[in-house]
Design an enzyme around this catalytic site. Sequence first.
Site, PDB file in Angstrom:
ATOM      1  N   ARG A   1      71.616   9.582  15.177  1.00 22.03           N
ATOM      2  CA  ARG A   1      70.463  10.360  15.650  1.00 22.03           C
ATOM      3  C   ARG A   1      69.493   9.456  16.395  1.00 22.03           C
ATOM      4  O   ARG A   1      68.361   9.251  15.996  1.00 22.03           O
ATOM      5  CB  ARG A   1      69.858  11.095  14.472  1.00 22.03           C
ATOM      6  CG  ARG A   1      70.945  11.998  13.899  1.00 22.03           C
ATOM      7  CD  ARG A   1      70.493  12.828  12.804  1.00 22.03           C
ATOM      8  NE  ARG A   1      69.861  14.040  13.264  1.00 22.03           N
ATOM      9  CZ  ARG A   1      69.416  14.966  12.435  1.00 22.03           C
ATOM     10  NH1 ARG A   1      69.518  14.795  11.142  1.00 22.03           N
ATOM     11  NH2 ARG A   1      68.864  16.066  12.896  1.00 22.03           N
TER      12      ARG A   1
ATOM     13  N   GLN B   1      70.164  12.344  21.447  1.00 19.45           N
ATOM     14  CA  GLN B   1      69.368  13.528  21.100  1.00 19.45           C
ATOM     15  C   GLN B   1      69.938  14.828  21.677  1.00 19.45           C
ATOM     16  O   GLN B   1      69.949  15.850  21.026  1.00 19.45           O
ATOM     17  CB  GLN B   1      67.945  13.337  21.623  1.00 19.45           C
ATOM     18  CG  GLN B   1      66.904  13.678  20.611  1.00 19.45           C
ATOM     19  CD  GLN B   1      65.554  13.102  20.974  1.00 19.45           C
ATOM     20  OE1 GLN B   1      65.353  12.570  22.070  1.00 19.45           O
ATOM     21  NE2 GLN B   1      64.617  13.204  20.058  1.00 19.45           N
TER      22      GLN B   1
ATOM     23  N   ASP C   1      72.751  16.299  19.623  1.00 17.33           N
ATOM     24  CA  ASP C   1      72.487  16.365  18.188  1.00 17.33           C
ATOM     25  C   ASP C   1      72.571  17.808  17.661  1.00 17.33           C
ATOM     26  O   ASP C   1      71.594  18.549  17.670  1.00 17.33           O
ATOM     27  CB  ASP C   1      71.099  15.754  17.928  1.00 17.33           C
ATOM     28  CG  ASP C   1      70.760  15.658  16.461  1.00 17.33           C
ATOM     29  OD1 ASP C   1      71.526  16.174  15.615  1.00 17.33           O
ATOM     30  OD2 ASP C   1      69.716  15.070  16.141  1.00 17.33           O
TER      31      ASP C   1
ATOM     32  N   SER D   1      70.235  18.816  14.715  1.00 21.01           N
ATOM     33  CA  SER D   1      68.884  19.235  15.102  1.00 21.01           C
ATOM     34  C   SER D   1      68.891  20.623  15.738  1.00 21.01           C
ATOM     35  O   SER D   1      68.054  21.464  15.409  1.00 21.01           O
ATOM     36  CB  SER D   1      68.268  18.237  16.093  1.00 21.01           C
ATOM     37  OG  SER D   1      67.952  17.047  15.428  1.00 21.01           O
TER      38      SER D   1
ATOM     39  N   TYR E   1      66.259   9.304   7.319  1.00 19.39           N
ATOM     40  CA  TYR E   1      66.463  10.331   6.296  1.00 19.39           C
ATOM     41  C   TYR E   1      65.686   9.959   5.040  1.00 19.39           C
ATOM     42  O   TYR E   1      65.056   8.909   4.972  1.00 19.39           O
ATOM     43  CB  TYR E   1      67.952  10.447   5.957  1.00 19.39           C
ATOM     44  CG  TYR E   1      68.780  11.095   7.036  1.00 19.39           C
ATOM     45  CD1 TYR E   1      68.658  12.451   7.307  1.00 19.39           C
ATOM     46  CD2 TYR E   1      69.683  10.356   7.779  1.00 19.39           C
ATOM     47  CE1 TYR E   1      69.407  13.057   8.288  1.00 19.39           C
ATOM     48  CE2 TYR E   1      70.451  10.950   8.770  1.00 19.39           C
ATOM     49  CZ  TYR E   1      70.309  12.298   9.017  1.00 19.39           C
ATOM     50  OH  TYR E   1      71.061  12.898   9.987  1.00 19.39           O
TER      51      TYR E   1
HETATM   52  P1  NAD Z   1      67.479  16.530   6.395  1.00 19.50           P
HETATM   53  O1  NAD Z   1      67.991  17.876   6.785  1.00 19.50           O
HETATM   54  O2  NAD Z   1      68.418  15.514   5.846  1.00 19.50           O
HETATM   55  O3  NAD Z   1      66.305  16.714   5.322  1.00 19.50           O
HETATM   56  C1  NAD Z   1      65.259  17.624   5.506  1.00 19.50           C
HETATM   57  C2  NAD Z   1      63.975  17.041   5.023  1.00 19.50           C
HETATM   58  O4  NAD Z   1      63.923  17.028   3.595  1.00 19.50           O
HETATM   59  C3  NAD Z   1      63.703  15.606   5.464  1.00 19.50           C
HETATM   60  O5  NAD Z   1      62.516  15.583   6.220  1.00 19.50           O
HETATM   61  C4  NAD Z   1      63.560  14.863   4.147  1.00 19.50           C
HETATM   62  O6  NAD Z   1      62.611  13.797   4.223  1.00 19.50           O
HETATM   63  C5  NAD Z   1      63.094  15.948   3.222  1.00 19.50           C
HETATM   64  N1  NAD Z   1      63.220  15.667   1.784  1.00 19.50           N
HETATM   65  C6  NAD Z   1      64.217  15.046   1.112  1.00 19.50           C
HETATM   66  N2  NAD Z   1      63.938  14.994  -0.203  1.00 19.50           N
HETATM   67  C7  NAD Z   1      62.742  15.610  -0.386  1.00 19.50           C
HETATM   68  C8  NAD Z   1      61.924  15.877  -1.520  1.00 19.50           C
HETATM   69  N3  NAD Z   1      62.271  15.482  -2.736  1.00 19.50           N
HETATM   70  N4  NAD Z   1      60.776  16.527  -1.308  1.00 19.50           N
HETATM   71  C9  NAD Z   1      60.395  16.924  -0.065  1.00 19.50           C
HETATM   72  N5  NAD Z   1      61.120  16.711   1.028  1.00 19.50           N
HETATM   73  C10 NAD Z   1      62.275  16.040   0.873  1.00 19.50           C
HETATM   74  O7  NAD Z   1      66.721  15.872   7.622  1.00 19.50           O
HETATM   75  P2  NAD Z   1      66.768  16.254   9.155  1.00 19.50           P
HETATM   76  O8  NAD Z   1      65.848  17.372   9.398  1.00 19.50           O
HETATM   77  O9  NAD Z   1      68.170  16.410   9.569  1.00 19.50           O
HETATM   78  O10 NAD Z   1      66.216  14.947   9.844  1.00 19.50           O
HETATM   79  C11 NAD Z   1      65.493  13.981   9.169  1.00 19.50           C
HETATM   80  C12 NAD Z   1      64.809  13.107  10.161  1.00 19.50           C
HETATM   81  O11 NAD Z   1      65.749  12.430  11.004  1.00 19.50           O
HETATM   82  C13 NAD Z   1      63.958  13.825  11.167  1.00 19.50           C
HETATM   83  O12 NAD Z   1      62.818  14.382  10.713  1.00 19.50           O
HETATM   84  C14 NAD Z   1      63.758  12.702  12.155  1.00 19.50           C
HETATM   85  O13 NAD Z   1      62.810  11.804  11.727  1.00 19.50           O
HETATM   86  C15 NAD Z   1      65.114  12.083  12.160  1.00 19.50           C
HETATM   87  N6  NAD Z   1      65.766  12.568  13.379  1.00 19.50           N
HETATM   88  C16 NAD Z   1      65.742  11.750  14.463  1.00 19.50           C
HETATM   89  C17 NAD Z   1      66.297  12.193  15.661  1.00 19.50           C
HETATM   90  C18 NAD Z   1      66.268  11.310  16.857  1.00 19.50           C
HETATM   91  O14 NAD Z   1      65.642  10.312  16.880  1.00 19.50           O
HETATM   92  N7  NAD Z   1      66.989  11.648  17.884  1.00 19.50           N
HETATM   93  C19 NAD Z   1      66.871  13.444  15.735  1.00 19.50           C
HETATM   94  C20 NAD Z   1      66.866  14.248  14.601  1.00 19.50           C
HETATM   95  C21 NAD Z   1      66.328  13.796  13.432  1.00 19.50           C
END
Ligand code: NAD
Length: 393
Positions: free
Chosen positions: A122, A127, A130, A133, A227
């Site tokens: 990611r 992006q 992805d 996302s 993550y």
């Molecule tokens: P995910 O689906 O794995 O998790 C969803 C959310 O749950 C995350 O924000 C995580 O911190 C949260 N979480 C986990 N345990 C928790 C708890 N006990 N209480 C509350 N919240 C909790 O994550 P995702 O949405 O697939 O992506 C995570 C992060 O990855 C994004 O927010 C971003 O920072 C990063 N990301 C980066 C890119 C990029 O740079 N191109 C693209 C997509 C995502």
Amino acid sequence: MRIAVRREGVAGERRVSIVPESVKRLAAKKIDASVEAGAGAAAFASDEEYRAAGARIDPTLDALLADADAVVQIRPPRLDEVARLKEGSALVSLLFPLVEHDLVRALAARKVTAIAVDMIPRTTVAQMMDVLSSQATAAGYEAVLMAAGALPKFFPMLMTAAGTIAPARVLVLGAGVAGLQAIGTARRLGAVVEAFDVRKAVKEQVESLGAKFVEVETEDAATAGGYARELSDDSKRRQAEAIARHVAKADVVVCTALIPGRRAPVLVSGEMVASMKAGSVIVDLAAEQQGNCELTKAGQTVVEHGVTIIGVTDLTSRMCAHASQMYSRNMEKLLFYITKDGAWKLDFKDEIVAGSVITHGGEIVHPKVKELLAPAGNSDGGGNVPPSAGAAR
Ligand code: NAD
């Protein structure tokens, strides 16, 4: 190069991996598309539209697979479907190879070049490819609309001749891609929104969407990969106390918290559900990973203590038109990246290729997957679940 677009093999799945508008753009880069008859019908993409865009329509799956260089699909194939893939061809799909070990072995044995789109790093460069996302965006949006549909109240504040209506209070647990989209959608509907995440870095993003970030004194659980990891027991207790206070005041709780490779964290206990007002709604996007709410039943809507708990597992399929369009655009970008003039250009030194190609030439080539499947490391990790599968599936 010819890619095959099949009907998804999972009952109830309405999405399609490539939509007609992508067919033309792919052809311009020497990637021709064959489409199984009816593949896009459930997502409102007809065979005629595919044909008009230049695709070949094949009447059966066998005809489709016979001369495909790559099969592009969304859901992972079943084991019996792997045997139908042409030896030496490629498969581009969600695969969850860190847990679907039998599938990985079968793909290697079939000499398939398996590209797991859920493993694409990611990074900024990746992006546009992805799918986690893009599909989480659809899921987060749809979750709020389902909540609004089930809530016997307005979302916005209304000042009417019949009196003033207070806005709905929405609590979003987990502020990753799905959670942030849920926050934005609930705000647009006029709700007062609070959100919580164990990654402190998201506070600013939550606030920029007009929601309040619930502060809890815990360690920052963000990992280098962006993550979350599991919290310490002490932090879990503090988090539970804080969440309990906010859940009790919420009309709607949207649960999106996931930890890659583990069951979803349980954030809403049965007791917390009992503290909510009757008529309140919980939508649990983590249902497929056993749920953020203790009382969630995957694939079902249940009413407990007067609270409707929606354990929906087909949010992206419900959004099939745009979810397919977004997935299809992700696939275009990926295919353009790994091909040149209609031929493969798989550079295993490239981090996107190295991160997502799981099997190639009869071997498991992804280092992490290889290590997991090696006889000495012989473990599924116990209770592992696919990263972010809840939103993407
Ligand atoms: P995910 O689906 O794995 O998790 C969803 C959310 O749950 C995350 O924000 C995580 O911190 C949260 N979480 C986990 N345990 C928790 C708890 N006990 N209480 C509350 N919240 C909790 O994550 P995702 O949405 O697939 O992506 C995570 C992060 O990855 C994004 O927010 C971003 O920072 C990063 N990301 C980066 C890119 C990029 O740079 N191109 C693209 C997509 C995502």
